[in-house]
Design a protein around this motif. Structure first.
Motif, PDB file in Angstrom:
ATOM      1  N   TYR A  73       0.830  -1.212   0.000  1.00 22.76           N
ATOM      2  CA  TYR A  73       0.000   0.000   0.000  1.00 22.76           C
ATOM      3  C   TYR A  73       0.864   1.261   0.000  1.00 22.76           C
ATOM      4  N   MET A  74       1.982   1.221   0.752  1.00 18.56           N
ATOM      5  CA  MET A  74       2.858   2.396   0.768  1.00 18.56           C
ATOM      6  C   MET A  74       3.502   2.610  -0.593  1.00 18.56           C
ATOM      7  N   ALA A  75       3.787   1.519  -1.306  1.00 17.57           N
ATOM      8  CA  ALA A  75       4.354   1.657  -2.652  1.00 17.57           C
ATOM      9  C   ALA A  75       3.364   2.284  -3.623  1.00 17.57           C
ATOM     10  N   MET A  76       2.069   2.217  -3.288  1.00 14.51           N
ATOM     11  CA  MET A  76       1.051   2.815  -4.129  1.00 14.51           C
ATOM     12  C   MET A  76       0.639   4.198  -3.646  1.00 14.51           C
TER      13      MET A  76
ATOM     14  N   ALA B   6      -1.852   2.571   5.573  1.00 10.03           N
ATOM     15  CA  ALA B   6      -1.542   1.222   5.089  1.00 10.03           C
ATOM     16  C   ALA B   6      -1.650   0.196   6.224  1.00 10.03           C
ATOM     17  N   PHE B   7      -1.125   0.544   7.392  1.00  9.94           N
ATOM     18  CA  PHE B   7      -1.174  -0.393   8.524  1.00  9.94           C
ATOM     19  C   PHE B   7      -2.624  -0.654   8.952  1.00  9.94           C
TER      20      PHE B   7
ATOM     21  N   GLU C  61     -12.938   0.735   3.831  1.00 10.97           N
ATOM     22  CA  GLU C  61     -11.554   0.946   3.416  1.00 10.97           C
ATOM     23  C   GLU C  61     -11.132   2.385   3.686  1.00 10.97           C
ATOM     24  N   VAL C  62      -9.835   2.550   3.918  1.00  8.09           N
ATOM     25  CA  VAL C  62      -9.294   3.886   4.154  1.00  8.09           C
ATOM     26  C   VAL C  62      -9.394   4.720   2.888  1.00  8.09           C
ATOM     27  N   HIS C  63      -8.990   4.136   1.771  1.00 13.58           N
ATOM     28  CA  HIS C  63      -9.077   4.790   0.469  1.00 13.58           C
ATOM     29  C   HIS C  63      -9.836   3.874  -0.481  1.00 13.58           C
ATOM     30  N   PRO C  64     -10.516   4.437  -1.469  1.00 16.11           N
ATOM     31  CA  PRO C  64     -11.236   3.598  -2.436  1.00 16.11           C
ATOM     32  C   PRO C  64     -10.271   2.694  -3.193  1.00 16.11           C
TER      33      PRO C  64
ATOM     34  N   LEU D 247      -4.625  -2.395  -6.852  1.00 14.41           N
ATOM     35  CA  LEU D 247      -5.023  -2.277  -5.452  1.00 14.41           C
ATOM     36  C   LEU D 247      -5.930  -3.439  -5.054  1.00 14.41           C
ATOM     37  N   ARG D 248      -6.847  -3.794  -5.915  1.00 12.82           N
ATOM     38  CA  ARG D 248      -7.759  -4.888  -5.598  1.00 12.82           C
ATOM     39  C   ARG D 248      -7.025  -6.231  -5.534  1.00 12.82           C
ATOM     40  N   VAL D 249      -6.097  -6.455  -6.476  1.00 13.72           N
ATOM     41  CA  VAL D 249      -5.317  -7.704  -6.450  1.00 13.72           C
ATOM     42  C   VAL D 249      -4.467  -7.783  -5.187  1.00 13.72           C
TER      43      VAL D 249
END
Length: 389
Positions: free
Chosen positions: A82-85, A92-93, A107-110, A116-118
């Motif tokens: 998540y941080m890489a994105m 992310a945590f 979810e925190v972000h959509p 992201l979904r994978v």
């Protein structure tokens, strides 16, 4: 090659080397490696409560530890992805935490991109597996008795830590089992060290305090309280093992009294040189007893009468004479022990280990000596009450 053959010098280094090699060279570890090959290597889950095994080396403990490690790996993978994105660490945590815990929060972000979904699906799959594996370890801990085993082990080790002046019996074979029965009958505290887990059930049924381990290992001897023990009985069937145990115990505790079993006459000298105070050859004792029965049956019957404590209640005992005892400084004639208590003084063992037999009337009893006396149980009790109270 045995692990000791390449062990580095120095006591600390030797102990570390022995501990390291005892894991992967367990069946071949000298001495007695041929006999050890025939023994099944115990599974940690099968070891009873008295075995000196760390909780984290047990099956359930290792499963829980591995499960937590897997959860940590999944957390690291998910947060890093998540941080890489472009997400912050806290976002992310939090996202990974609510994902693998399956609480179903928003979810925190959509999750508006395929990657992201994978990534989220991969985190869910691995996280649920890791959490399930860990929960299974906890269930195994409760249902398979692992927790009770661990608590039982801690109780046994605590009771051993409180023992002082006890006896350590190395080896629960034919001879060791008879020694333990005699000690239990006399009410003397003792600890058994046995390597074969198949004999654990018998020792546990009889209520013996025992440790599953290798008596040649310094750590096992320390767990049995060798530094506080009064006597070590090494009753292993192999002479090499008895010599090695004697050497190790004498190095750890110079003042302990060691009684060693020997099978071959040539081993007696080696055991003495290794530090044994007494060497017993069961085969030789049995042969001498047979000859005595053939040549002096009446005398043997009397000895059996005394040693087996029959219905006549005749006993033989050795009584140490301490400083300040009423007998200290008196001769046997002046002490008049026979008339006062009804016991017979058979021999006197001086403080230097010299045995005086038969004991004459002019022999002086000194502090540190021991009297070997014979009589009925009531007379022995009378002797103790008069001279030892």
């Amino acid at each position: 090659m045995s692990p000791d053959a390449t062990a580095p010098t120095g006591s600390l280094a030797e102990r570390a080397w022995r501990r390291a090699t005892s894991i992967w060279l367990w069946p071949w570890h000298w001495p007695g490696r041929e006999a050890r090959r025939a023994l099944p290597k115990p599974r940690l889950a099968d070891l009873p409560a008295h075995a000196t095994v760390s909780f984290w080396r047990r099956e359930a403990g290792r499963r829980i530890l591995l499960g937590f490690s897997m959860v940590a790996v999944v957390m690291t993978y998910g947060v890093s992805g998540y941080m890489a994105m472009g997400w912050s660490f806290m976002d992310a945590f939090y996202q990974v935490f609510i994902t693998i815990s399956a609480v179903g929060l928003t979810e925190v972000h959509p999750l508006d991109s395929t990657i992201l979904r994978v990534h989220t699906m991969a985190t869910i799959s691995m996280g649920l597996f890791a959490v399930g594996y860990t929960v299974g370890g906890f269930i195994s801990l409760l249902t398979e008795g692992e927790f009770q085993k661990f608590l039982g082990q801690q109780r046994i080790m605590k009771s051993i830590a409180n023992l002082t002046g006890h006896t350590i019996v190395a080896g629960y074979g034919r001879v060791g089992a008879m020694v333990c029965e005699g000690l239990a009958g006399a009410g003397m505290p003792f600890v058994v060290i046995e390597q074969d887990p198949a004999r654990a059930a018998e020792m546990q049924t009889r209520g013996f305090t025992y440790i599953l381990g290798d008596a040649t290992d310094e750590g096992v001897l320390r767990d049995a309280g060798v530094g506080r023990a009064a006597v070590l009985v090494t009753s292993m069937p192999g002479d090499a093992a008895n010599v090695f145990i004697t050497l190790t115990a004498r190095e750890l505790c110079p003042n302990i009294d060691i009684i060693a079993r020997a099978e071959q006459p040539s081993t007696q000298k080696k055991l003495r040189q290794a530090g044994a105070n007494h060497v017993i050859m069961p085969a030789a004792i049995g042969a001498h007893r047979i000859v005595s029965l053939l040549t002096n049956p009446t005398a043997v019957e009397f000895v059996e009468l005394v040693t087996q404590r029959s219905s006549l209640q005749i006993e033989m005992d050795d009584i140490p004479i301490v400083e300040g005892s009423p007998l200290a400084g008196l001769s046997l004639r002046d002490a008049d022990v026979g008339r006062l208590t009804g016991v017979i003084v058979i021999a006197i063992k001086n403080r230097d280990g010299h045995l005086i037999f038969p004991a004459r009337g002019d022999e002086v009893i000194g502090p540190g000596d021991s009297l070997v006396i014979l009589g009925k149980r009531s007379n022995l009790d009378q002797f103790r009450e008069k001279f030892l109270s």
